[in-house]
Design an enzyme around this catalytic site. Sequence first.
Site, PDB file in Angstrom:
ATOM      1  N   ASN A   1      -9.846  -6.231   0.935  1.00 24.26           N
ATOM      2  CA  ASN A   1      -8.710  -5.338   0.711  1.00 24.26           C
ATOM      3  C   ASN A   1      -7.994  -5.797  -0.554  1.00 24.26           C
ATOM      4  O   ASN A   1      -7.311  -6.812  -0.548  1.00 24.26           O
ATOM      5  CB  ASN A   1      -7.776  -5.386   1.937  1.00 24.26           C
TER       6      ASN A   1
ATOM      7  N   HIS B   1      -2.228  -0.768   8.518  1.00 23.33           N
ATOM      8  CA  HIS B   1      -2.102  -2.094   7.915  1.00 23.33           C
ATOM      9  C   HIS B   1      -0.642  -2.565   7.981  1.00 23.33           C
ATOM     10  O   HIS B   1       0.283  -1.766   7.817  1.00 23.33           O
ATOM     11  CB  HIS B   1      -2.602  -2.084   6.469  1.00 23.33           C
TER      12      HIS B   1
ATOM     13  N   GLU C   1      -4.595  -8.626  12.518  1.00 22.78           N
ATOM     14  CA  GLU C   1      -4.001  -9.362  11.400  1.00 22.78           C
ATOM     15  C   GLU C   1      -2.562  -9.730  11.744  1.00 22.78           C
ATOM     16  O   GLU C   1      -1.666  -8.887  11.604  1.00 22.78           O
ATOM     17  CB  GLU C   1      -3.983  -8.497  10.138  1.00 22.78           C
TER      18      GLU C   1
ATOM     19  N   SER D   1      -5.032 -14.675   5.702  1.00 22.79           N
ATOM     20  CA  SER D   1      -5.336 -15.968   5.067  1.00 22.79           C
ATOM     21  C   SER D   1      -6.762 -16.452   5.327  1.00 22.79           C
ATOM     22  O   SER D   1      -6.996 -17.655   5.505  1.00 22.79           O
ATOM     23  CB  SER D   1      -4.313 -17.032   5.474  1.00 22.79           C
TER      24      SER D   1
ATOM     25  N   GLY E   1      -1.191 -13.463   3.645  1.00 17.73           N
ATOM     26  CA  GLY E   1      -0.709 -13.938   2.350  1.00 17.73           C
ATOM     27  C   GLY E   1       0.108 -15.214   2.419  1.00 17.73           C
ATOM     28  O   GLY E   1       0.811 -15.566   1.474  1.00 17.73           O
TER      29      GLY E   1
ATOM     30  N   LYS F   1      -5.522  -4.391  -2.016  1.00 14.11           N
ATOM     31  CA  LYS F   1      -4.099  -3.999  -2.053  1.00 14.11           C
ATOM     32  C   LYS F   1      -3.820  -3.410  -3.441  1.00 14.11           C
ATOM     33  O   LYS F   1      -4.682  -2.729  -3.976  1.00 14.11           O
ATOM     34  CB  LYS F   1      -3.209  -5.194  -1.684  1.00 14.11           C
TER      35      LYS F   1
HETATM   36  P1  13P Z   1      -4.602 -12.224   2.885  1.00 13.86           P
HETATM   37  O1  13P Z   1      -6.058 -12.498   3.064  1.00 13.86           O
HETATM   38  O2  13P Z   1      -4.138 -12.264   1.480  1.00 13.86           O
HETATM   39  O3  13P Z   1      -3.780 -13.060   3.825  1.00 13.86           O
HETATM   40  O4  13P Z   1      -4.360 -10.688   3.347  1.00 13.86           O
HETATM   41  C1  13P Z   1      -4.894 -10.257   4.550  1.00 13.86           C
HETATM   42  C2  13P Z   1      -4.808  -8.787   4.602  1.00 13.86           C
HETATM   43  O5  13P Z   1      -3.728  -8.223   4.692  1.00 13.86           O
HETATM   44  C3  13P Z   1      -6.051  -8.026   4.507  1.00 13.86           C
HETATM   45  O6  13P Z   1      -5.850  -6.690   4.841  1.00 13.86           O
END
Ligand code: 13P
Length: 235
Positions: A6, A88, A157, A193, A163, A8
């Site tokens: 992802n 999400h 998640e 993470s 993050g 983002k």
């Molecule tokens: P990170 O891997 O940066 O923690 O993000 C996870 C996420 O939101 C994937 O959709």
Amino acid sequence: MILCANFKANKTRQETRAYMAVVESFVSVNEIDETVIVFPPFTALEHISRNVLIGVQNAYPAQNGAYTGEITLEQLEEFGIKTILIGHSERRHVLGETQEQIAAKFRFFADNGFAIIYCVGEPLEVREQGDEALMRYVDAQFQGIDCEYSDLIIAYEPVWAIGTGLTPTNDQIVAMHTALRAKTHAPLLYGGSVKVDNAQAIMALENVDGVLVGSASLSANDFCEMIAQAAELKQ
Ligand code: 13P
């Protein structure tokens, strides 16, 4: 295993092209048969879908229309996109999507035959209230969601793990995934993470069918390494 990247709101069209070239070549040279899905930003969508699936991070549940700033089915169809992330954490908590809106989005894209990666997960204050509060919170995120939809993948998640570099313990992941398994036959991903250093151990856990990776997926080499780790687990 299912491995999702992802992006983002990261990467340009040029950067995405270069990234896809690396990942597609890795998958083909190594004869990978894991499912690999990349979610680039809208501006980087192209008619590319060979051995790696391309999905969108969001879309508005309509054919087309007066929805300023949104992307609808008509634009996705032009690119042959049939895969979408719904629910999400950042859509829920940063963009303020309600469960009602999320459920409407789910119904619309399910009715249109999309593969849906549906995300759930609790904030830290809920986790700290104990197991009962945790399950009540996650259960509420399934309101209006058809857990038996045939093209469904669920991603767990935890908001506090996204993050942050923090992850739940392996036992906590297994406990949540076992609870989710009782609800649905859909494959279950863990996200939050996930990095090269912990991906393989997480993928090896009971009831974990793959990972949804954010920041660590931005490096094509790291993402390929995680794909290799998934392939290795089968041997
Ligand atoms: P990170 O891997 O940066 O923690 O993000 C996870 C996420 O939101 C994937 O959709």
